[in-house]
Design an enzyme around this catalytic site. Structure first.
Site, PDB file in Angstrom:
ATOM      1  N   PRO A  23       0.876  -1.257   0.051  1.00  0.00           N
ATOM      2  CA  PRO A  23       0.026  -0.032  -0.096  1.00  0.00           C
ATOM      3  C   PRO A  23       0.714   1.300  -0.067  1.00  0.00           C
ATOM      4  O   PRO A  23       0.164   2.391  -0.173  1.00  0.00           O
ATOM      5  CB  PRO A  23      -0.875  -0.112   1.347  1.00  0.00           C
ATOM      6  N   ASP A  46       2.519   0.921 -11.878  1.00  0.00           N
ATOM      7  CA  ASP A  46       1.167   1.962 -11.890  1.00  0.00           C
ATOM      8  C   ASP A  46       1.611   2.990 -10.921  1.00  0.00           C
ATOM      9  O   ASP A  46       2.326   3.048 -10.414  1.00  0.00           O
ATOM     10  CB  ASP A  46       0.062   1.066 -11.235  1.00  0.00           C
ATOM     11  N   LYS A  68      -2.780   5.130 -14.703  1.00  0.00           N
ATOM     12  CA  LYS A  68      -3.836   5.145 -15.605  1.00  0.00           C
ATOM     13  C   LYS A  68      -4.728   6.669 -15.371  1.00  0.00           C
ATOM     14  O   LYS A  68      -4.713   6.921 -14.030  1.00  0.00           O
ATOM     15  CB  LYS A  68      -4.981   3.888 -15.344  1.00  0.00           C
ATOM     16  N   GLY A  99       0.007  -1.315  -7.411  1.00  0.00           N
ATOM     17  CA  GLY A  99      -0.044  -1.133  -5.814  1.00  0.00           C
ATOM     18  C   GLY A  99      -0.915  -2.143  -5.177  1.00  0.00           C
ATOM     19  O   GLY A  99      -1.878  -2.733  -5.544  1.00  0.00           O
ATOM     20  N   ASP A 101      -2.588  -5.397  -3.497  1.00  0.00           N
ATOM     21  CA  ASP A 101      -2.556  -6.718  -4.148  1.00  0.00           C
ATOM     22  C   ASP A 101      -2.909  -6.710  -5.543  1.00  0.00           C
ATOM     23  O   ASP A 101      -3.661  -5.926  -5.946  1.00  0.00           O
ATOM     24  CB  ASP A 101      -3.497  -7.525  -3.218  1.00  0.00           C
ATOM     25  N   ILE A 104      -6.769  -7.226  -6.165  1.00  0.00           N
ATOM     26  CA  ILE A 104      -7.827  -6.634  -5.703  1.00  0.00           C
ATOM     27  C   ILE A 104      -8.086  -5.278  -6.199  1.00  0.00           C
ATOM     28  O   ILE A 104      -7.267  -4.481  -6.138  1.00  0.00           O
ATOM     29  CB  ILE A 104      -7.665  -6.484  -4.120  1.00  0.00           C
ATOM     30  N   ALA A 130      -4.577  -2.567   0.187  1.00  0.00           N
ATOM     31  CA  ALA A 130      -4.594  -1.343   1.236  1.00  0.00           C
ATOM     32  C   ALA A 130      -5.554  -1.477   2.381  1.00  0.00           C
ATOM     33  O   ALA A 130      -5.502  -1.142   3.403  1.00  0.00           O
ATOM     34  CB  ALA A 130      -5.485  -0.165   0.227  1.00  0.00           C
ATOM     35  N   MET A 181     -11.474   3.601  -3.547  1.00  0.00           N
ATOM     36  CA  MET A 181     -11.806   4.487  -4.404  1.00  0.00           C
ATOM     37  C   MET A 181     -13.080   5.166  -4.049  1.00  0.00           C
ATOM     38  O   MET A 181     -13.836   5.514  -4.975  1.00  0.00           O
ATOM     39  CB  MET A 181     -11.942   3.900  -5.827  1.00  0.00           C
TER      40      MET A 181
HETATM   41  N1  SAH Z   1      -4.732  -3.231  -5.771  1.00  0.00           N
HETATM   42  C1  SAH Z   1      -4.829  -1.976  -4.763  1.00  0.00           C
HETATM   43  C2  SAH Z   1      -6.206  -1.286  -4.992  1.00  0.00           C
HETATM   44  C3  SAH Z   1      -5.998  -0.526  -6.137  1.00  0.00           C
HETATM   45  S1  SAH Z   1      -7.376   0.496  -6.270  1.00  0.00           S
HETATM   46  C4  SAH Z   1      -4.786  -2.755  -3.426  1.00  0.00           C
HETATM   47  O1  SAH Z   1      -4.949  -3.773  -3.269  1.00  0.00           O
HETATM   48  O2  SAH Z   1      -4.669  -2.064  -2.525  1.00  0.00           O
HETATM   49  C5  SAH Z   1      -6.844   2.296  -5.619  1.00  0.00           C
HETATM   50  C6  SAH Z   1      -7.389   2.719  -4.508  1.00  0.00           C
HETATM   51  O3  SAH Z   1      -6.916   1.558  -3.147  1.00  0.00           O
HETATM   52  C7  SAH Z   1      -7.417   3.872  -3.860  1.00  0.00           C
HETATM   53  O4  SAH Z   1      -8.258   4.696  -4.614  1.00  0.00           O
HETATM   54  C8  SAH Z   1      -7.505   3.762  -2.339  1.00  0.00           C
HETATM   55  O5  SAH Z   1      -9.101   3.750  -2.090  1.00  0.00           O
HETATM   56  C9  SAH Z   1      -6.944   2.569  -1.951  1.00  0.00           C
HETATM   57  N2  SAH Z   1      -5.627   2.556  -1.683  1.00  0.00           N
HETATM   58  C10 SAH Z   1      -4.241   2.386  -2.173  1.00  0.00           C
HETATM   59  N3  SAH Z   1      -3.274   2.834  -1.538  1.00  0.00           N
HETATM   60  C11 SAH Z   1      -3.789   3.516  -0.504  1.00  0.00           C
HETATM   61  C12 SAH Z   1      -3.261   4.249   0.462  1.00  0.00           C
HETATM   62  N4  SAH Z   1      -1.907   4.191   0.766  1.00  0.00           N
HETATM   63  N5  SAH Z   1      -3.817   4.735   1.402  1.00  0.00           N
HETATM   64  C13 SAH Z   1      -5.191   5.099   1.261  1.00  0.00           C
HETATM   65  N6  SAH Z   1      -5.781   4.167   0.334  1.00  0.00           N
HETATM   66  C14 SAH Z   1      -5.044   3.590  -0.588  1.00  0.00           C
END
Ligand code: SAH
Length: 268
Positions: A23, A46, A68, A99, A101, A104, A130, A181
């Protein structure tokens, strides 16, 4: 090595690793992620990938940004899939770095479908998503025997200005709801959860830049969170957590970047 693979040539097929980078805090990468980054010929990464993760790339590795933009998702997603297939056909060891997983809310599923359809060998390296990383650094246990026996991950990505979510399911008691999101639709999310039965006083938190030195957490209730987040100009990436577990943050918040840096220095 040829730059373009032509059917019938003898370039050996490469390989794609779909890798989760966690994250934000680079120390939350897995050992396997770091090893694959170290030996990759090309890394396609990404927007939310911690920049420090790329520091492990070897000299000469191609670093390709595939971030993106909301409005251009579809077109670029196809381009990314094509790019991964092309790089592998050129014989490259490719790391597709995402970012959290990769499976997810990361569209990783679509990318490996494209690889499978093109007979490109691939592997998947899970990352800390996250929900678990950000909640942990905010001091919020996602489940707790006194509060929540279930935890739901949902995307609040707006589709045509409306959110097509199963509100009845999300408004059930004794569960934690984590919305990825969800910042843009925060007011709608809070309003609908109340409209579908959750008390207005249900604890809710939004955490910006979780696990990173700039982490900010706003802890409020379903009825007050949206206004407070907008007053404090919370920006993406931000994660919404709803449920009574959020109340525990008051006594369990532990993360402060200075303290972590001191601990690391003391250990070195
Ligand atoms: N694949 C990623 C999620 C991608 S969608 C995962 O598994 O975490 C992107 C969303 O993840 C962001 O809009 C936010 O809601 C969340 N996110 C990712 N990193 C974050 C962080 N460091 N702090 C808060 N929200 C985060």
């Amino acid at each position: 090595m040829s730059l373009v693979s032509v059917a019938g040539d003898h370039t050996p097929m490469g390989h794609v690793a779909l890798v989760g980078a966690g994250p934000g805090d680079p120390e939350l990468l897995t050992l396997r992620a770091v090893r694959l980054i170290e030996c990759a010929d090309a890394i396609v990464y990404d927007r939310l990938v911690p920049p420090a993760a790329l520091a492990w790339a070897r000299k000469g590795a191609a670093l390709i940004y595939a971030g993106k933009q909301r409005s251009r998702h579809t077109l670029l997603q196809d381009d990314i899939c094509r790019l991964l297939v092309r790089l592998a056909r050129e014989g490259k060891r490719v790391v597709r770095l995402k970012g959290g997983d990769p499976l997810i809310f990361g569209r990783g599923g679509e990318e490996i479908e494209a690889l499978a359809a093109s007979a490109v060998p691939f592997e998947i390296v899970p990352g800390i998503t996250a929900a678990s990383g950000v909640a942990a650094y905010a001091g919020i246990p996602l489940t707790h025997r006194d509060h929540a026996q279930a935890c739901v991950f949902v995307t609040g990505h707006l589709k045509d200005g409306t959110m097509d979510l199963d509100w009845e399911m999300l408004a059930r008691p004794r569960q934690t709801v984590v919305v990825y999101m969800g910042l843009l639709g925060l007011a709608v999310l809070c309003r609908e959860l109340i409209a579908h039965g959750l008390p207005r006083s249900t604890p809710a938190a939004i955490i910006e830049q979780g696990t990173l030195p700039d982490q900010r957490a706003i802890v409020a209730t379903l009825s007050t969170l949206a206004a407070r987040a907008s007053r404090q100009a919370i920006k993406s990436p931000a994660l919404l957590i709803v449920g009574t577990v959020v109340r525990l943050q008051r006594s369990l918040a532990w993360f402060s970047p200075e303290r972590t840096a001191l601990a690391a220095a003391a250990g070195s």
